[in-house]
Design an enzyme around this catalytic site. Structure first.
Site: not given
Lengths: 342, 342, 342, 342
Positions: D148-152
């Site tokens: 995901g974008c936040y997790p990256t």
């Protein structure tokens, strides 16, 4: 009618003061000064004020501020401290929207602001103009240090927790986001549209001037000094502050009730229903601070969300709220604007 | 006190009506309807209104509008024409913010709006609510067709030229730019932030519904039908309309004087000094239309610049201005907001 | 490899040239100068270039530009005209992204730019770098006057009509809208985020410097001088130009076919299908100009919509396109970026 | 050449994949599906792709994906898990840009995503596609769960601290801000321009789906499970994620050296010099993650600032990076775009 002067009326806090004061029922604007725009009509510089105000900017060297009952300083830091003594001496009250009188520890102030204080003797007298804390002192004050924009949103958000003594005050975190008007109406590259639009960044992480102000304010309501990590960010919007506050809960508490009770009589602090996410636009152009309190997944971390309009409750609106209190007027007079949404 | 109802209060013209009416000294809001949000508190949907209004949205099928003196329709096109007759019959006045009663030629209306008109007999009675043209008729009206956002800015910009008969009316050009709120609060892909931000485009070049409305309005003040090329654009801002108008001058005229004289008594039309470039933010949140007139390099082309806030003078503010006129109130009552700048 | 220098690399056209040139397969960047940032790493000023370029800004007084095959001037107006002669004399070719060599009539140039021309003898030699008009001359040129941003979009939009001789050239109208990066990376109040965001305005209506440039370019392809009303506007986006062009049609023509044929071999001009409305974001970050042609309601007014990225086809991209042509490289080399959407 | 298919190409991750893949030197696009736009040319929906791609959207029911070597799913959550098994069985590799295979604990996944998992047996096999952690596994994988974008942004920011075991992992705070494109290209009211512009808010404070993903990723590199408070915010920009991360330092460490060493060989993670404040625009349109690490006032709180473009390193770019690794290509092939600034 209160005869009012504004020193330094060409910045954003100046024009916001004007927006409010031209329709305030108990104010008569007598003089507004500007070194650079002296002689220009106020409504020439700010066409939004056409038809609202007939004043021209006066040269500060010529302006007779002693005719005023009250003078607002909407100047850069370091100006009000030069001129306040003289005004107080002739019976003119002063509200400084800059930082000159906010920090009680003069040495600390000098360190963060990089200049020598010109009126250290007035610092002790100045009342920190956060009505939700200092209403009674404001009523008696001759000199108000109007709080900074971040400090207003952060203190109102943290105060119930701090006053109740239920969180770890050694490790508070304030992650704050401001619209670009907070940087003022100065020509600088980093706040150009093409720099600040479609962009997000932090700044001042090693240390920002609002940190000692917040620490002082929270510390005064805490049983011990507070440790605060304060990270401001610039967000591509014109107005608005969003403070996201983190504190570790030490004691089981009904947080929603705590916040509602703390602010039940406050006309400008609005505690949202449990589970809410306040938006900055819900206060745009108004003097409200809206707050929500969360405890994600029932853990031991409290998350407080606090929004204001940095130019209103964070500056000019709060200054007028202080004026209303000082003059015994209804506290909300002239600052009842309904937020502009969308 | 005027007892007021709002039908369809969940769109942007609805919330803007609410922003204005909750502080209007002569209005008591009685009912506001919404099919979708029936039962929800108005301030739940619009947190900007917290503390301002205690109403809940009512189901339109249940709402008793006959208790009102005046009903505003802030509905999609085609709704007011179904319900107006019934209200007028029981003595309730109506101001329609949609397009149902704007076009006198019913066949023309049906062509542009793609539906059959439900109350063609009321079209003739309806007064087109542009106070700068129809003030006297508005005073007597039971039913007001509140003008469209583009038509307001374009007509106010062109009218002095048209009325004076000094330009080629066969080849008028109106190049108009609107903020995205003009598209309403409907979930659509093309008005998503990630579509409309940092982007600029025209739309409706082959034909836009506001074209016949403008042609009708200008034609009524012209000695002959007008030929107008009308090109609307979407600009990445929330509020504001900027109309840039082009007309070929046929007769030497002091344009600045012409405009100033035409609007000298108008409380909401502000003719800027010669050489000015009005900005949309100079009217943000206010009912003003600001206009500048140019004649570049002294040639035969007149360029008129006209700005409004599409939700105020282009919609809700003008509706309240019409209400004030209808009820004999001071025309500016409740709509004196100072524009929000920055 | 072409050895390239950039004079004045700290503005937006400078950083855009860098974005393109650091990945151009036939370019070796040798030197980039800046008076103010001399000694600073390019990637310190522009963190987007970290890992892409190891150069530091050199002091213009020290920089050895004679080692270059080609020098781009991304400087304010009036700089290139001082230095070009010396470079040409030692065999260095020059592409000026400013306006110094754009106007053939030196007196006219001096009037609009408010300074005396330092190299009037080079003005005649300079080739106006609009490949769609001057490709063959560009191939032979030592000195290119890279077109302005508005002139590129406006000329490409009008040219098919002008060349075909089918419109009234006495009354052309160009209503143009630019993103704020067009104003450059100078610290000025009117392009601050808090001034330019959520706002729309025109500027320069009495006369803008791009007017004589457009008139010259169109006039050269017309049977007689053109009369043009040119109104630029500032729109709250970073990049992009949208030109909306109006001309009165004098002769029945298949406009869609006319445009498609005119640009059939042009790699960077894209004629959209009939009925289209080009968006600026459809060219963001790319060298394309996309054009649509309309004839609303079949009347006699042609409306042309033309969009570019002001920093690419309107500046740095077109400069590199010119370089490619001058050096016999494939015209699209290094400038095939797919537009960034959203 | 790798024969590639895209399932669900009409969202923002889809168009971003297209932007990258149409110029990737080792990719041949064979098929792209869309239920809603089946039959429409890809460049009709996305005019930015005119001239870049000749494909039309195919009906998912008809499309022959078995001709592909690799299929990207750019679909809503819950689609890939239905179709992946069939593709793997015929030798087609799969990269899922949605969340179907990200969480190893299927029950946890089902709780957060509110549906039953259709292919729990594939969850174990799927490799979490964060190259900075799992490069070797990615090389061998048939099925990639693209992060995901936040997790990256959050994991890359926290990893050096977690892996070194020097912070209190029980009380991590991730205060994250995303551009609006992160919400996808769905017609919804809260992401309309007029709702999201000039506004800032948090969302999902009680619990966001990226929380378990981040906890899993950090937990796998930590000596014990991590306790994380994760607060996402919506900021009025199109692209970009800014993660501001807070952790309490337990052990004196040279943080700058720690970060530089951890990422010294990573082509897409850029550790900024000490004291830096990364901006989202410094990675706009590129696959970079830029990180700065701070220790304000030398206290015990570490502040990490991590920025990515949510559509590139946070989605499509990372997916292509994974593809490059899977196929033994240079890891940066086709994703070397220089960020677009301004």
């Amino acid at each position: 009618m209160i005869k009012v002067g504004i020193v330094g009326g060409t910045g954003y806090t100046g024009v916001e003061l004007l927006r409010i004061l031209v329709q305030h029922p108990k104010v008569r604007l007598k003089v507004i000064t500007s070194r650079q725009e002296s002689g220009m009509g106020v409504d020439e510089l700010f066409p939004s004020l056409r038809g609202q105000v007939a004043l021209k900017f006066s040269d500060p060297a010529q302006a007779d501020l002693s005719q005023c009952d009250l003078v607002f300083f909407a100047t850069p830091n370091g100006v009000a401290m030069q001129q306040t003594k003289k005004l107080l001496d002739v019976g003119v009250k002063v509200i400084d929207l800059a930082a000159d009188f906010r920090i009680k520890d003069v040495a600390e102030w000098e360190k963060w602001y990089g200049m020598q204080h010109a009126s250290p003797e007035l610092v002790a007298e100045a009342v920190y103009g956060l009505p939700e804390v200092n209403r009674e002192k404001i009523r008696q004050a001759r000199l108000i240090a109007n709080p900074g924009c971040y400090p207003t949103a952060v203190q109102l958000g943290f105060l119930p927790l701090i006053e109740a003594g239920i969180v770890d005050v050694d490790h508070l975190v304030a992650d704050t986001k401001s619209g670009v008007s907070g940087a003022g109406r100065k020509a600088e590259v980093h706040t150009l549209f093409a720099e600040a639009a479609d962009n997000f960044k932090s700044y001042g992480v090693p240390g920002h001037r609002h940190l000692p102000e917040i620490r002082q304010g929270l510390g005064a309501r805490s049983q011990k000094p507070v440790g605060l990590t304060f990270v401001p960010h610039l967000t591509p919007m014109i107005r608005g502050i969003h403070a996201t506050l983190y504190a570790r809960l030490l004691k089981e508490t009904d947080l929603q009730a705590l916040y509602e009770e703390r602010y039940i009589d406050e006309p400008f602090v609005d505690v949202l229903p449990a589970g809410s996410h306040p938006q900055t636009r819900s206060v745009r152009g108004s003097n409200f601070c809206r707050i929500a309190v969360h405890r994600p997944q029932g853990g031991d971390m409290v998350v407080v969300l606090s929004v204001t309009d940095n130019l209103v409750k964070g500056a000019a609106g709060q200054a007028v709220q202080n004026m209303n209190i000082m003059y015994g007027l209804p506290e909300t007079m002239g600052i009842k604007h309904v937020p502009l949404l969308p």
